[in-house]
Design an enzyme around this catalytic site. Structure first.
Site, PDB file in Angstrom:
ATOM      1  CG  HIS A  56      19.072  -9.441 -10.860  1.00 48.79           C
ATOM      2  ND1 HIS A  56      19.983 -10.645 -10.229  1.00 48.79           N
ATOM      3  CD2 HIS A  56      19.258  -9.869 -12.083  1.00 48.79           C
ATOM      4  CE1 HIS A  56      20.215 -11.484 -10.973  1.00 48.79           C
ATOM      5  NE2 HIS A  56      20.019 -10.859 -12.310  1.00 48.79           N
ATOM      6  CG  ASN A 128      23.356 -14.653 -12.338  1.00 49.90           C
ATOM      7  OD1 ASN A 128      22.960 -13.970 -11.798  1.00 49.90           O
ATOM      8  ND2 ASN A 128      22.903 -15.171 -13.585  1.00 49.90           N
ATOM      9  CE1 TYR A 338      22.354  -7.199 -18.251  1.00 47.04           C
ATOM     10  CE2 TYR A 338      22.683  -6.577 -15.833  1.00 47.04           C
ATOM     11  CZ  TYR A 338      22.276  -7.457 -16.676  1.00 47.04           C
ATOM     12  OH  TYR A 338      22.137  -8.499 -16.382  1.00 47.04           O
TER      13      TYR A 338
END
Ligand code: NDP
Length: 504
Positions: A56, A128, A338
């Site tokens: 990303h 997404n 993350y």
């Protein structure tokens, strides 16, 4: 502008004598090391980049707000979901596999990451533009991404590698079907939906629980680029989506999305016909209809892309009271990965940066580390008898009962309707019209015809035959002709030279 410009300073606030000339011994002499202003400019410049996101990397975003239009308090006690409540937020959209400078109009899923600055702390939804994902166990994530990025030898992307992984991972079929369809290249970020993909757990004030999936439906309508249009746009304006969002908001338009949810009563998950936490599957609308919650509006561009978008850090672990995770293994893996990647990419104190900082007071015992500017006061430990912050047991996140069992490395327990090809087959046969099916065949063949080795190509045809026999036969015909050409359809327009930017 009639005002005199301000005087340039060093980063320490000392007025600079020249923006143009280095300090030298006479006009033609050597530069002096004592030109600390020049040294600061050079040294700072050398450090301008933080590592790009490993996935990303290419994206853009904007600020906005979320407002609740419908009452869901009987399902969730989260304060920001109270009827009428309005919460400041940030959205970031992105492609997945391409690097920072890659083209926005490549075939790829799009990231749809949201940060809600709620009065109970930050709530992030890191979704997404597709409701499913390629794999269902985080053990495979790194290998999956490696197969989509660059080879070790040539440092180029490689369609053979992509198909090799996909066809050896049948759980990818649903996501690859969506990717090879029209939604694989959105016309802009404004013209795509966003999905939580994962299932989460909602709990109401009475302790009643529901499993939930989020759907952000674009109010602009779904629009897409064909493969040929996407490729042309990659050459014409690789930043087309970034530019579109910025210019739309700049001219005063406010793109918006309606949030709808699917809710499954807690107990139904145990006996549902397939595993409802498997992120490669959707919950059919007929079983779990959509229910409206609110509306997200983007109305403010970042003033500084680096500070507000590049340094923004989203993490599914940010859940507020009333919302918890589900036993979706991919989600559970992401809860760790993350924040871990943000600590590596931005630094351990990334949550103190203005874009990531919650709008509420932070009373944590975490301290110190590089670039920290706000530290806890004494006492710096808990428990303490000096009035330091105390945890609140009522803040416990909703959770599920995990049945005991052997510690194993195993797939989810098989249920009666658990299969990898049923839902993509339904999409191909029942949702797409003939035009959509035709374009899907063209897209698959155009992609698979580029450098896919014979034994992998044979698996590609088998993979699509399992999705649907008609689709398999059409892919077989189109790939054997070697150019992705469909009878009566447009030629696959990816050329060898365009392959690196046209993949996925
Ligand atoms: P429905 O007929 O109720 O739903 C079909 C959904 O397909 C539409 O609502 C739309 O989702 C989505 N869709 C339309 N065109 C495309 C496309 N080109 N690519 C991807 N999705 C598209 O049936 P079901 O709920 O039983 O689902 C049937 C199939 O639809 C599923 O197997 C799945 O592949 C796909 N789908 C289902 C979703 C769900 O949550 N149930 C969500 C998205 C896709 P939307 O309304 O979200 O735009």
């Amino acid at each position: 502008m009639s005002e005199e410009p301000k005087v340039t300073t060093t980063d320490a606030g000392i007025p600079a004598a020249s923006d143009e000339h280095s300090l030298t011994v006479g006009p033609d002499g050597p530069i002096l090391l004592q030109d600390h202003y020049l040294v600061q400019k050079m040294a700072q410049f050398n450090r301008e980049r933080v590592p790009e996101r490993v996935v990303h990397a290419k994206g853009g975003g904007a600020h906005g707000f979320f407002e609740v239009t419908d009452d869901v308090t009987s399902f969730c006690r989260a304060d920001f979901l109270r009827p009428g409540k309005r919460t400041e937020m940030l959205a970031r959209f992105s492609t997945v596999a391409g690097e920072l400078g890659s083209a926005d109009s490549n075939r790829d899923p799009r990231g749809f990451a949201l940060k809600f600055y709620t009065e109970q702390g930050n709530y992030d939804m890191v979704g997404n533009n597709t409701p499913v994902f390629f794999i269902r166990d985080p053990q495979k994530f790194q290998d999956f991404i490696h197969s989509q990025k660059r080879r070790a030898d040539s440092h180029t992307r490689d369609n053979n590698m992509q198909w090799d992984f996909w066809t050896l991972s049948p759980e990818s079929a649903h996501q690859v079907t969506i990717l090879m369809g029209d939604r694989g290249i959105p016309k802009s970020w404004r013209h795509m939906n966003g999905y939580s993909s994962h299932t989460y757990l909602w709990e109401n004030a009475g302790g009643e629980k529901h499993w939930v999936k989020y759907h952000f439906h674009t109010d602009q309508g779904i629009e897409f680029y064909t493969a040929a249009e996407g490729q042309a746009m990659a050459a014409e304006d690789p930043d087309c989506h970034l530019r579109d969002l910025y210019q739309t908001i700049k001219r005063g338009d406010q793109p918006s999305w309606t949030l709808l949810v699917q809710l499954m009563p807690f107990e139904e998950a145990a006996d549902y016909r397939f595993n409802p936490f498997d992120v490669t599957k959707v919950w059919p609308h007929a079983d779990y209809p959509l229910r409206q919650v609110g509306r997200m509006v983007l109305d403010r561009n970042p003033d500084n892309y680096f500070a507000e978008i590049e340094q923004s850090a989203f993490e599914p672990a940010n859940m507020v009271a009333g919302i918890g995770p589900s036993p979706d293994k991919m989600l559970l893996g992401r809860l760790f990965s993350y924040p871990d990647t943000h600590r590596h990419r931005i630094g351990s104190n990334y949550l103190q940066l203005p874009v990531n900082r919650p709008k509420v007071e932070v009373n944590s015992y975490n301290r110190d580390g590089a670039m920290r500017y706000s530290n806890p006061k004494d006492p710096v430990y808990a428990p303490n008898s000096y009035g330091g912050p105390k945890a609140d047991p009522s803040a416990a996140e909703p959770s599920w009962y995990a049945a005991g069992g052997e510690i194993v490395r195993a797939a989810y327990t098989q249920r009666r309707d658990d299969d990898d090809f049923g839902q993509p087959g339904t999409l191909y046969r029942q949702v797409l019209d003939e035009g959509g099916r035709q374009r899907m065949v063209t897209n698959i063949a155009g992609h698979a015809n580029q450098g896919t080795e014979p034994q992998v190509l044979a698996r590609v045809i088998d993979y699509w035959t399992k999705v649907d026999p008609d689709l398999g036969a059409r892919v077989a015909r189109a790939t054997s002709s070697g150019n992705g050409q469909q009878p009566g359809g447009p030629a696959a327009s990816l050329t060898e030279a365009a392959a690196p930017s046209g993949q996925r």
